[in-house]
Design an enzyme around this catalytic site. Sequence first.
Site, mmCIF file in Angstrom:
data_model
loop_
_atom_site.group_PDB
_atom_site.id
_atom_site.type_symbol
_atom_site.label_atom_id
_atom_site.label_comp_id
_atom_site.label_asym_id
_atom_site.label_seq_id
_atom_site.Cartn_x
_atom_site.Cartn_y
_atom_site.Cartn_z
ATOM 1 N N CYS A 1 0.821 -1.112 0.005
ATOM 2 C CA CYS A 1 0.145 0.166 0.001
ATOM 3 C C CYS A 1 0.931 1.276 0.041
ATOM 4 O O CYS A 1 0.534 2.397 -0.473
ATOM 5 C CB CYS A 1 -0.930 -0.099 1.042
ATOM 6 S SG CYS A 1 -2.191 -1.338 1.244
ATOM 7 N N HIS B 1 -3.759 7.025 1.261
ATOM 8 C CA HIS B 1 -4.232 5.658 0.431
ATOM 9 C C HIS B 1 -5.448 5.398 1.074
ATOM 10 O O HIS B 1 -5.852 5.476 2.239
ATOM 11 C CB HIS B 1 -3.038 4.556 1.329
ATOM 12 C CG HIS B 1 -3.474 3.412 1.103
ATOM 13 N ND1 HIS B 1 -3.968 2.779 -0.291
ATOM 14 C CD2 HIS B 1 -3.572 2.310 1.872
ATOM 15 C CE1 HIS B 1 -4.072 1.715 0.003
ATOM 16 N NE2 HIS B 1 -4.186 1.090 1.255
ATOM 17 N N ASN C 1 -10.144 -0.734 -1.775
ATOM 18 C CA ASN C 1 -8.627 -0.405 -1.594
ATOM 19 C C ASN C 1 -7.929 -1.150 -2.607
ATOM 20 O O ASN C 1 -7.975 -2.410 -3.107
ATOM 21 C CB ASN C 1 -8.318 -1.200 -0.015
ATOM 22 C CG ASN C 1 -6.694 -0.995 -0.015
ATOM 23 O OD1 ASN C 1 -6.076 -0.741 -0.784
ATOM 24 N ND2 ASN C 1 -6.437 -1.332 1.148
#
Length: 330
Positions: free
Chosen positions: A113, A257, A287
């Site tokens: 990530c 993020h 995500n």
Amino acid sequence: MPNAAIVGTGFYVPERVVTNHDLAQWMDTSDAWIRERSGIHERRWVEEGTSGAELARRATVMALADAGLEAGALDLIIFGTLNPDYTFPGNGVLLQHALGVGTIGALDVRNQCTGFIYGVAAADGFIQSGVARTVLVVGSEIHSTGLDISTRGRDLAVLFGDGAGAIILQATDERRGVIASSLHSQGKFARELWAELPSALIQGRWHDEQLAEGRQFPRMNGPMVFKHATRRFCEAVEEVLQAGGVTIDEVALVIPHQANQRITDMVARRLRLPDERVYSNIHRYGNTTAASIPIALAEAVREGKLQRGDLLVTVAFGSGFTWGANLIRW
Ligand SMILES: CC(C)(COP(=O)(O)OP(=O)(O)OC[C@H]1O[C@@H](n2cnc3c(N)ncnc32)[C@H](O)[C@@H]1OP(=O)(O)O)[C@@H](O)C(=O)NCCC(=O)NCCS
């Protein structure tokens, strides 16, 4: 030394929309649970057989057009993904070939990530040192083919989506571009969010009984990730503000993020940021790991949320654990 300015952004998401109601047909979950715990309404999943390098190519074409550049202007590719098409070689070379460019460098970033943050910091270093003038940083993920789409895997399967985002960074003498980056890792938590297989520790890379247990799928200690993420997001933002000698009040937009809307909300509250200065599109895409920030940035730019001279902060936390931030003058 030149500055590394962002001169183009682009993104691509697959056409197939998977709603929370779709997921509820395959596992014991509900639209209400997913919305309340994550803020996600839907995500995009590829059709089987799609390549992550191809998603990246489409995002790159859009970023190049935005910058008014041909692919031949690139002299380095930095490719972030936790889902490479193959164990090796990395997706960077696949993208180099797909773009039809010369034998330019292709660097693969495996920071999950936080991959985009690391990629931007690396691009800044290459540009400042004169190694490269025009650098592509791209994040691309295909999670959907590697999720356990049963009740056993529901804690993770509902969170992740597929997509790609790209930016072009270019050397400039103007007073804009990357000002500061902060990068961190803490490997003692490597197994709190990980996919164990295939593993070089095992002859043949896996045992059949391990596959039957689902150990090829990602696993996560959700509450622990949540607790660390909220703390590290705030620390990383404060670090780059301090390094750049600016305050949070001077920042026009924070692009976190897109891990979970609850994490974003908590970070915004702790940093005392109003909603309109924190970008979110997690409700539409879930995500998308290394792709989430460049997708969000490309959308934010097209929505007119950044004007020349504005200060932008990008910040991420994820598997590793890894975390970091970039402070950028638009
Ligand atoms: C995953 C996450 C949403 C779970 O929320 P939570 O409030 O911590 O929920 P818990 O893990 O305590 O689970 C609560 C219950 O919901 C259940 N549950 C988990 N996933 C579910 C789903 N998709 N649908 C319905 N129920 C679910 C659990 O089994 C548990 O049931 P139990 O109480 O009977 O054991 C949350 O921990 C989180 O967001 N963590 C960070 C995730 C993240 O951002 N990861 C990526 C970082 S880059």
